[in-house]
Scaffold this active site. Structure first.
Site, PDB file in Angstrom:
ATOM      1  N   HIS A   1      20.846 -31.116   7.737  1.00 24.69           N
ATOM      2  CA  HIS A   1      21.758 -31.219   8.027  1.00 24.69           C
ATOM      3  C   HIS A   1      21.938 -32.579   8.216  1.00 24.69           C
ATOM      4  CE1 HIS A   1      24.731 -30.580  11.279  1.00 24.69           C
ATOM      5  NE2 HIS A   1      24.724 -29.127  10.082  1.00 24.69           N
TER       6      HIS A   1
ATOM      7  N   ASP B   1      22.039 -21.470   8.434  1.00 24.79           N
ATOM      8  CA  ASP B   1      21.862 -20.354   7.864  1.00 24.79           C
ATOM      9  C   ASP B   1      21.084 -20.342   7.217  1.00 24.79           C
ATOM     10  OD1 ASP B   1      25.004 -20.002   7.585  1.00 24.79           O
ATOM     11  OD2 ASP B   1      24.660 -22.071   6.555  1.00 24.79           O
TER      12      ASP B   1
HETATM   13  N1  ACO Z   1      15.830 -30.063  -0.027  1.00 22.14           N
HETATM   14  C1  ACO Z   1      15.171 -31.011  -0.285  1.00 22.14           C
HETATM   15  N2  ACO Z   1      15.712 -32.438   0.379  1.00 22.14           N
HETATM   16  C2  ACO Z   1      16.695 -32.751   0.556  1.00 22.14           C
HETATM   17  C3  ACO Z   1      17.027 -31.181   1.519  1.00 22.14           C
HETATM   18  C4  ACO Z   1      16.809 -29.979   0.837  1.00 22.14           C
HETATM   19  N3  ACO Z   1      17.517 -29.141   1.583  1.00 22.14           N
HETATM   20  N4  ACO Z   1      18.304 -31.617   2.250  1.00 22.14           N
HETATM   21  C5  ACO Z   1      18.164 -32.882   1.922  1.00 22.14           C
HETATM   22  N5  ACO Z   1      16.855 -33.463   1.096  1.00 22.14           N
HETATM   23  C6  ACO Z   1      16.507 -34.968   1.073  1.00 22.14           C
HETATM   24  C7  ACO Z   1      17.491 -35.196  -0.339  1.00 22.14           C
HETATM   25  O1  ACO Z   1      17.782 -34.996  -1.186  1.00 22.14           O
HETATM   26  C8  ACO Z   1      18.187 -36.951   0.307  1.00 22.14           C
HETATM   27  O2  ACO Z   1      16.676 -37.396  -0.289  1.00 22.14           O
HETATM   28  P1  ACO Z   1      16.331 -39.360  -0.630  1.00 22.14           P
HETATM   29  O3  ACO Z   1      17.304 -39.534   0.823  1.00 22.14           O
HETATM   30  O4  ACO Z   1      15.334 -39.536  -1.544  1.00 22.14           O
HETATM   31  O5  ACO Z   1      17.706 -39.254  -1.373  1.00 22.14           O
HETATM   32  C9  ACO Z   1      17.589 -36.842   1.963  1.00 22.14           C
HETATM   33  O6  ACO Z   1      17.340 -35.905   2.561  1.00 22.14           O
HETATM   34  C10 ACO Z   1      18.446 -36.782   2.655  1.00 22.14           C
HETATM   35  O7  ACO Z   1      19.821 -35.699   2.132  1.00 22.14           O
HETATM   36  P2  ACO Z   1      21.514 -36.131   1.970  1.00 22.14           P
HETATM   37  O8  ACO Z   1      21.791 -35.225   0.745  1.00 22.14           O
HETATM   38  O9  ACO Z   1      21.775 -37.365   2.262  1.00 22.14           O
HETATM   39  O10 ACO Z   1      21.877 -36.045   3.883  1.00 22.14           O
HETATM   40  P3  ACO Z   1      23.482 -34.784   3.856  1.00 22.14           P
HETATM   41  O11 ACO Z   1      23.253 -35.336   5.290  1.00 22.14           O
HETATM   42  O12 ACO Z   1      23.912 -35.880   3.235  1.00 22.14           O
HETATM   43  O13 ACO Z   1      22.900 -33.760   3.218  1.00 22.14           O
HETATM   44  C11 ACO Z   1      23.071 -31.149   3.560  1.00 22.14           C
HETATM   45  C12 ACO Z   1      23.521 -32.312   4.904  1.00 22.14           C
HETATM   46  C13 ACO Z   1      24.384 -31.459   2.849  1.00 22.14           C
HETATM   47  C14 ACO Z   1      23.193 -29.955   4.799  1.00 22.14           C
HETATM   48  C15 ACO Z   1      21.711 -30.938   3.007  1.00 22.14           C
HETATM   49  O14 ACO Z   1      20.759 -31.057   3.761  1.00 22.14           O
HETATM   50  C16 ACO Z   1      21.399 -30.109   1.953  1.00 22.14           C
HETATM   51  O15 ACO Z   1      22.188 -29.954   0.734  1.00 22.14           O
HETATM   52  N6  ACO Z   1      20.551 -28.872   2.621  1.00 22.14           N
HETATM   53  C17 ACO Z   1      20.614 -27.410   1.984  1.00 22.14           C
HETATM   54  C18 ACO Z   1      21.589 -26.909   1.919  1.00 22.14           C
HETATM   55  C19 ACO Z   1      22.219 -26.269   3.293  1.00 22.14           C
HETATM   56  O16 ACO Z   1      20.895 -25.775   3.566  1.00 22.14           O
HETATM   57  N7  ACO Z   1      23.448 -26.200   4.028  1.00 22.14           N
HETATM   58  C20 ACO Z   1      23.829 -26.269   5.461  1.00 22.14           C
HETATM   59  C21 ACO Z   1      24.446 -27.173   6.277  1.00 22.14           C
HETATM   60  S1  ACO Z   1      24.768 -26.286   8.092  1.00 22.14           S
HETATM   61  C22 ACO Z   1      25.776 -25.941   7.019  1.00 22.14           C
HETATM   62  O17 ACO Z   1      27.588 -26.534   7.224  1.00 22.14           O
HETATM   63  C23 ACO Z   1      26.484 -24.705   7.821  1.00 22.14           C
END
Ligand code: ACO
Length: 431
Positions: A308, A366
């Protein structure tokens, strides 16, 4: 003039400017950079708005480090335990908990505006039988501005109230119509004697051939999920509603824009993606393989329902929903839920993994919600629609706050341009 200031120095020229620092009632201070461009000719760069406060708001507060979420100052755990979705709607919209009379009046208003214009109902026939319900809901909500001209004067407080009641009341009806279209069943008209959640279940699962008795456990579970999804400050879809609304667009269009933004798998579409992912994983012995895929930089796969932007400790909503899963599955007599077992094991394995620990990735709202929806008989493709129904009150509350904000202006970010510099047009015969 603010008491606190922040000094910014240009490393080339040595020029300094003083920026005001503004403090909220709780949470980090913000630098007021509104004068930055005029005084220095520069912009700030913050792709994804990770460090940008886009507005001032009194609605919802999140402390991502502590895993704290409050609506109008009330911790979400207390609201989940003691309140109801309709009361939370009142709280979000009006800022205070209602008295008994206020709540009864509000509830009655919402209950008695649930019907759709019959012409609007016919719009569903224009969609293909396998259209995704989110596509139908976004389209039909967008069409509401064509039906309800009497509530699109955004500067009239009475219009804004009518719009708020109308959209809250009609979202479950629109969602149910989309569902009935996908299963080719006759639409079930709303029943105003039923509560918000019960009416929704009646419209989803009722058929004309027999009496449908709404399950109390199912209605309570739905009400709880709706409370937990009701608002989440300046998330992607809410910011979209604010941005679309900032141009003066009618509120139905702004909400339709929010629904479209919610659909993406990085946001509200994650609940559908989690269920699909759990089904793809299939069994506990496959978990390690998928966790490795999620950690692989060259693989686009992510653990859906994990991570998140704001929560870096735990998502309080996920904790509540995990507890509710146990309770609801037991009450519904579904003690053997292989998907829930798989989700629990996946959470356990991921939370012990260095990659997830270092990146502070925890289950989000979620991760478990789909397991409850599945147990209630709601199909996977409807999960994000359920989220949209619940989040509508958050979108409306933010839209209303934005419209009367004295600092409000059209949302219009700038950019760091890295395209070609000025060049002369070359005729097609000379290229
Ligand atoms: N699985 C594996 N790696 C992940 C995940 C994941 N679910 N989420 C983040 N990471 C990693 C990224 O690859 C990144 O790695 P890096 O620093 O080596 O590049 C690091 O963690 C940070 O991730 P970002 O994508 O930069 O974080 P951001 O804050 O932009 O994105 C998000 C947050 C979109 C929720 C992300 O964690 C994700 O895609 N999660 C899966 C989708 C999800 O569950 N979304 C629902 C969110 S809650 C809602 O909106 C209701």
């Amino acid at each position: 003039m603010s008491a606190k200031t922040f000094l910014l120095q240009n490393s080339e020229t040595g020029d300094q400017i003083e920026l005001d620092v503004r403090s909220g009632t709780v949470g980090p201070d913000v630098l007021d950079i509104r004068s930055l461009n005029a005084s220095t000719g520069t912009f700030t760069y913050d792709s994804g708005f990770a460090a940008t406060a886009s507005c001032e708001s009194k609605i919802t507060y999140i402390d991502g480090g502590k895993g704290l979420l409050m609506y109008r100052g009330y911790p979400v755990e207390q609201l989940a335990e003691k309140s109801s979705f309709i009361e939370v709607c009142y709280l979000l919209l009006h800022g205070e908990l209602p008295s008994t009379d206020e709540l009864a009046k509000f509830d009655q208003t919402v209950r008695t505006h649930t019907m759709l214009n019959e012409t609007m109902l016919r719009l569903f026939d224009g969609f293909h039988h396998d259209a995704h319900p989110m596509a139908m809901v976004a389209g039909v909500v967008g069409s509401m501005s064509a039906f309800y001209h009497d509530t699109t004067d955004i500067y009239d407080p009475r219009h804004r109230d009518i719009f708020a009641h109308r959209i809250l009341a009609k979202m479950p009806t629109i969602a149910a119509a989309a569902y009935k279209h996908t299963v080719s069943q006759p639409f079930a008209y709303p029943r105003n004697d039923l509560s918000y959640a019960k009416n929704l279940l009646h419209m989803f699962f009722g058929v004309p051939t027999e009496e449908y008795e709404v399950d109390k456990v199912a209605a309570e579970a739905l009400d709880l999920l709706f409370i937990l999804h009701a608002d989440h400050e300046q998330n992607c879809s809410t910011s979209t509603v604010r941005m679309a609304g900032s141009s003066g667009a009618n509120p139905y269009s702004a909400i339709a824009a929010g629904i479209a933004a919610l659909w993406g798998p990085a946001h509200g579409g994650a609940n559908e993606a989690v269920l699909n992912m759990l089904e793809q994983i299939g069994s506990v012995d496959q978990i390690d393989k998928f966790v490795d895929k999620a950690k692989d930089k060259n693989d686009p796969f992510r653990l859906m329902g994990f991570g998140h932007r704001v929560y870096k400790n735990h998502d309080p909503r996920a904790t509540i929903i995990r507890g509710a899963c146990h309770k609801v599955l037991k009450q519904l007599g579904r003690t053997d839920s292989p998907l829930f077992e798989l989700a629990l094991r996946l959470e356990e394995i991921a939370l012990k993994d260095d990659y997830f620990i270092e990146k502070k990735l925890y289950p989000n709202v979620d991760f478990y919600s789909g397991i409850i929806y599945r147990a209630l008989g709601i199909p996977t493709s409807m999960f994000t629609v359920m989220f949209a129904i619940a989040r509508t009150v958050g979108w409306v509350s933010h839209w209303r706050e934005m419209i009367v904000d004295p600092d409000g202006r059209i949302s219009r970010p700038r950019q760091l341009y890295t395209g070609p510099v000025a060049r002369d047009y070359v005729g097609i015969d000379k290229r």
